[in-house]
Design a protein around this motif. Structure first.
Motif, short mmCIF file in Angstrom:
data_model
loop_
_atom_site.label_atom_id
_atom_site.label_comp_id
_atom_site.label_asym_id
_atom_site.label_seq_id
_atom_site.Cartn_x
_atom_site.Cartn_y
_atom_site.Cartn_z
N UNK A 1 -11.04 4.13 98.97
CA UNK A 1 -11.18 5.14 97.93
C UNK A 1 -12.37 4.85 97.04
N UNK A 2 -12.44 5.51 95.91
CA UNK A 2 -13.53 5.27 94.94
C UNK A 2 -13.48 3.83 94.42
N UNK A 3 -14.59 3.33 93.87
CA UNK A 3 -14.61 1.96 93.34
C UNK A 3 -13.65 1.78 92.18
N UNK A 4 -13.29 0.52 91.92
CA UNK A 4 -12.37 0.21 90.82
C UNK A 4 -13.12 -0.16 89.55
N UNK A 5 -14.44 -0.07 89.60
CA UNK A 5 -15.27 -0.29 88.42
C UNK A 5 -16.30 0.82 88.32
N UNK A 6 -16.70 1.12 87.10
CA UNK A 6 -17.71 2.16 86.88
C UNK A 6 -18.72 1.66 85.86
N UNK A 7 -20.00 1.84 86.17
CA UNK A 7 -21.06 1.44 85.26
C UNK A 7 -21.52 2.66 84.45
N UNK A 8 -21.52 2.49 83.14
CA UNK A 8 -21.89 3.57 82.23
C UNK A 8 -23.12 3.14 81.44
N UNK A 9 -24.16 3.96 81.43
CA UNK A 9 -25.30 3.67 80.57
C UNK A 9 -25.03 4.23 79.17
N UNK A 10 -25.75 3.71 78.21
CA UNK A 10 -25.59 4.18 76.83
C UNK A 10 -25.92 5.67 76.73
N UNK A 11 -27.00 6.11 77.41
CA UNK A 11 -27.40 7.52 77.36
C UNK A 11 -26.31 8.41 77.95
N UNK A 12 -25.72 7.99 79.08
CA UNK A 12 -24.64 8.76 79.69
C UNK A 12 -23.45 8.84 78.75
N UNK A 13 -23.10 7.70 78.15
CA UNK A 13 -21.95 7.67 77.25
C UNK A 13 -22.12 8.62 76.07
N UNK A 14 -23.30 8.61 75.46
CA UNK A 14 -23.55 9.50 74.33
C UNK A 14 -23.53 10.96 74.78
N UNK A 15 -24.06 11.24 75.96
CA UNK A 15 -24.07 12.61 76.47
C UNK A 15 -22.65 13.09 76.74
N UNK A 16 -21.84 12.24 77.40
CA UNK A 16 -20.45 12.61 77.70
C UNK A 16 -19.67 12.83 76.40
N UNK A 17 -19.89 11.95 75.43
CA UNK A 17 -19.19 12.06 74.14
C UNK A 17 -19.54 13.38 73.46
N UNK A 18 -20.83 13.70 73.42
CA UNK A 18 -21.26 14.94 72.77
C UNK A 18 -20.68 16.16 73.47
N UNK B 1 -22.75 2.92 67.53
CA UNK B 1 -22.15 2.57 66.24
C UNK B 1 -21.26 3.71 65.77
N UNK B 2 -20.36 3.36 64.86
CA UNK B 2 -19.47 4.39 64.29
C UNK B 2 -20.31 5.47 63.61
N UNK B 3 -21.37 5.05 62.90
CA UNK B 3 -22.22 6.01 62.18
C UNK B 3 -22.91 6.97 63.14
N UNK B 4 -23.37 6.43 64.27
CA UNK B 4 -24.07 7.26 65.25
C UNK B 4 -23.14 8.32 65.83
N UNK B 5 -21.91 7.93 66.14
CA UNK B 5 -20.96 8.89 66.69
C UNK B 5 -20.56 9.92 65.63
N UNK B 6 -20.50 9.48 64.38
CA UNK B 6 -20.21 10.43 63.29
C UNK B 6 -21.34 11.45 63.15
N UNK B 7 -22.58 10.99 63.33
CA UNK B 7 -23.72 11.91 63.29
C UNK B 7 -23.59 12.98 64.37
N UNK B 8 -23.19 12.55 65.57
CA UNK B 8 -22.99 13.50 66.67
C UNK B 8 -21.90 14.49 66.29
N UNK B 9 -20.80 14.01 65.70
CA UNK B 9 -19.71 14.89 65.28
C UNK B 9 -20.20 15.96 64.30
#
Length: 393
Positions: A52-69, A334-342
């Motif tokens: 099946x699919x792998x049991x680990x996933x690599x996430x870049x910072x840019x991907x993480x911020x994009x997914x969060x937004x 950072x918490x502040x960065x994610x708050x800015x996105x919010x």
């Protein structure tokens, strides 16, 4: 973005001079954010698959911020739609997607924008991930000219390039999606079609007919059942003799995936896409997810489940909170960065809501336009034989 923390300290050194203690300013600079991190993800249940699919996933910072937004945008957009519906600004059918954001964002992370996607009527999130804007989606909900379907589709019928809706008839999009996959195979363009339906549609006969054709013809089609535990107000246990939806394809390989984890969904979708592109034919995925709202806006959503059940899912399995916690605990944001996105997301939603209430409604003359593609203008009968309308492609 480089974040620096400068610590200024007064250090007393040696003996005091005539001007008192000597002041020394020292600065300490912290390293950049972690550019990427690898996370353990839940193992998928498999059907007719050796691996099946792998049991680990690599996430870049840019991907993480994009997914969060993107997930926050879907969440806030749906909450605003709820508000506008209760104010009677949005009318008619309206099915909200909050709680299921990891499904749409994870699927999009595992395929290409040149691939194709078709879904049922809980379609706002997919319209956004496929390239629609908040303004276009909100204006479509209120039936305005600037809507993504020019105000004539509403909540259930939104379209963008390579996105075929938004379909109001339960299960009917599944054979249509197989037809899109047939076109991909016929054209030999190495593209595929993601064909989504809910657990409530999973018992439809046309779905099993489509499985059969797709398997016979080895179509590049990923069938995805978004199992949010309830078909309208009926729990899956009361509606289905077997709730192993990933096994329903019988002769088609299947995966059962944690649909509340965007990384789980992404890795499973990549695995499924590779399967299809390698010429092995269709594959089936069941995403175990949950909707926070009722089935539609006419359903309060608490007559067949408790408020405590909804709150427990929110507190333990929320897809946005899960991604946020991963990023913060691994120094990827950072918490502040994610708050800015919010804050930015809220502004975008408010702008979309403002546009959706001030943009004009389409005139009656536009009613019959775009019935056909690339056809000469034709007359269309109105509500009686004496009323004539014109259709322009």
């Amino acid at each position: 973005m480089r974040k620096m923390l400068t610590i200024i300290s007064n250090v007393l050194r040696g003996s005091a001079s005539r001007n008192g203690a000597r002041v020394v300013v020292s600065a300490r600079t912290y390293a950049d954010f972690t550019p990427q991190a690898t996370f353990d993800i839940k193992k998928c249940d498999l059907h007719k698959l050796e691996e099946g699919p792998p049991l680990q996933s690599t996430l870049t910072r840019e991907e993480g911020l994009q997914y969060y937004r993107t997930m926050q945008t879907i969440r806030r957009m749906e909450l605003k739609a709820d508000q506008l519906y209760k104010q009677k600004i949005i009318r008619g059918f309206c099915h909200l997607y909050d709680g299921q954001e990891a499904c749409a964002v994870g699927i999009e992370g595992g395929i290409n924008l040149s691939d194709h996607l078709i879904t049922a009527y809980r379609a706002h999130g997919y319209t956004l991930t496929r390239g629609g804007t908040v303004r276009e989606i909100m204006a479509e909900l209120t039936g305005r000219r600037g809507g993504i379907a020019k105000g004539k589709g509403g909540s259930m019928h939104m379209y963008t390039k390579h996105f075929y809706g938004g379909n109001g008839i339960v299960g009917a999009q599944v054979p249509l999606g197989a037809g899109v996959a047939l076109a991909c195979k016929y054209q030999g363009n190495n593209e595929l079609c993601v064909c989504l339906y809910g657990d409530g549609a999973a018992n439809q006969g046309q779905i099993f007919e489509t499985y059969n054709m797709a398997s016979l013809w080895k179509l590049p089609c990923i069938f995805i059942c978004e199992n949010n535990k309830y078909g309208m107000g009926t729990s899956v246990e009361r509606a289905s003799a077997s709730t192993d939806y990933y096994k329903r394809g019988d002769f088609i390989p299947g995966l059962r995936v944690d649909g509340m984890d965007v990384l789980c969904v992404r890795e499973a979708t990549k695995f499924a896409a590779d399967h299809c592109r390698s010429g092995k034919g269709p594959i089936l995925m069941e995403l175990q997810t949950y909707r926070y709202h009722g089935h539609s806006m006419s359903d309060p959503g608490v007559s067949y489940r408790t408020r405590e059940e909804i709150q427990e899912v929110r507190s333990k399995s929320d897809p946005i909170s899960l991604l946020k916690d991963r990023m913060l605990s691994n120094n990827m944001a950072s918490v502040e960065e994610l708050k800015e996105i919010d804050v930015e997301v809220r502004k975008e939603i408010e702008d979309g809501a403002q546009f959706s209430t001030t943009d004009p409604e389409p005139p009656l003359d536009d009613l019959c336009n775009h019935i056909f593609y690339n056809n000469p203008p034709l007359e269309v009968r109105g509500t009686n034989p004496w009323t004539k309308l014109k259709s322009v492609s």
